[in-house]
Design an enzyme around this catalytic site. Sequence first.
Site, PDB file in Angstrom:
ATOM      1  N   CYS A 239       0.821  -1.211   0.000  1.00 21.32           N
ATOM      2  CA  CYS A 239       0.000   0.000   0.000  1.00 21.32           C
ATOM      3  C   CYS A 239       0.856   1.261   0.000  1.00 21.32           C
ATOM      4  O   CYS A 239       0.328   2.363  -0.003  1.00 21.32           O
ATOM      5  CB  CYS A 239      -0.919   0.008   1.222  1.00 21.32           C
ATOM      6  N   GLY A 240       2.164   1.093   0.014  1.00 19.02           N
ATOM      7  CA  GLY A 240       3.065   2.238   0.005  1.00 19.02           C
ATOM      8  C   GLY A 240       3.759   2.468   1.327  1.00 19.02           C
ATOM      9  O   GLY A 240       4.830   3.075   1.373  1.00 19.02           O
TER      10      GLY A 240
END
Length: 244
Positions: A239-240
């Site tokens: 998701c980063g």
Amino acid sequence: MSKLDLNALNELPKVDRVLALAETNAQLETLTAEERVAWALENLPGEYVLSSSFGIQAAVSLHLVNQIRPDIPVILTDTGYLFPETYQFIDELTDKLKLNLKVYRAGESPAWQEARYGKLWEQGVEGIEKYNEINKVEPMNRALKELKAQTWFAGLRREQSGSRAHLPVLAIQRGVFKVLPIIDWDNRTVYQYLQKHGLKYHPLWDQGYLSVGDTHTTRKWEPGMAEEETRFFGLKRECGLHEG
């Protein structure tokens, strides 16, 4: 293993930082998860934080770290699109483990984001990355800054995906030390820990979910699927938060 100088390491190129931490990581690989946490608390600088998505196995790292460092700030980046069961799980674990929960959110509400950008998660990899930057990365960066974090614990495991398969116990990310105490645990070890300490999987585990994030980018596992294919339509795993 000697104490590490975060400022000095941050001045090195990324490759040199990895090499500088290699000897320490080799020794950390021989320790138990509990010993890794204890070592980090003794040898790495504070403030200390723990991040959690309150996913399928979240109770493990939350219990493990919190019992060694009670009242450690637990960072949750809340997108506003989590499953109802996730919010209930957050409440349950926060109460049961007496967590010092710190919730961070994007500056724009989910409804405002949709009005401005549309449904970013339906706009391919670029849209998903923008969505993650707004709802995950920026709030996490803000949390690390506001909480003055220098050492960040997280519950990633190599077995979860190809992108995590070669992660070390200790690294530097976003300018702080990042410690992954259960990085080498397999599913059986997770299960045994939960059983030993009277902890539960996320409620959606029993409905066939292997990984849980937002409602719109999480799928139930089906035969033949890798765990990472149950997130972000199989386009990406992270998701980063754990990239960079």
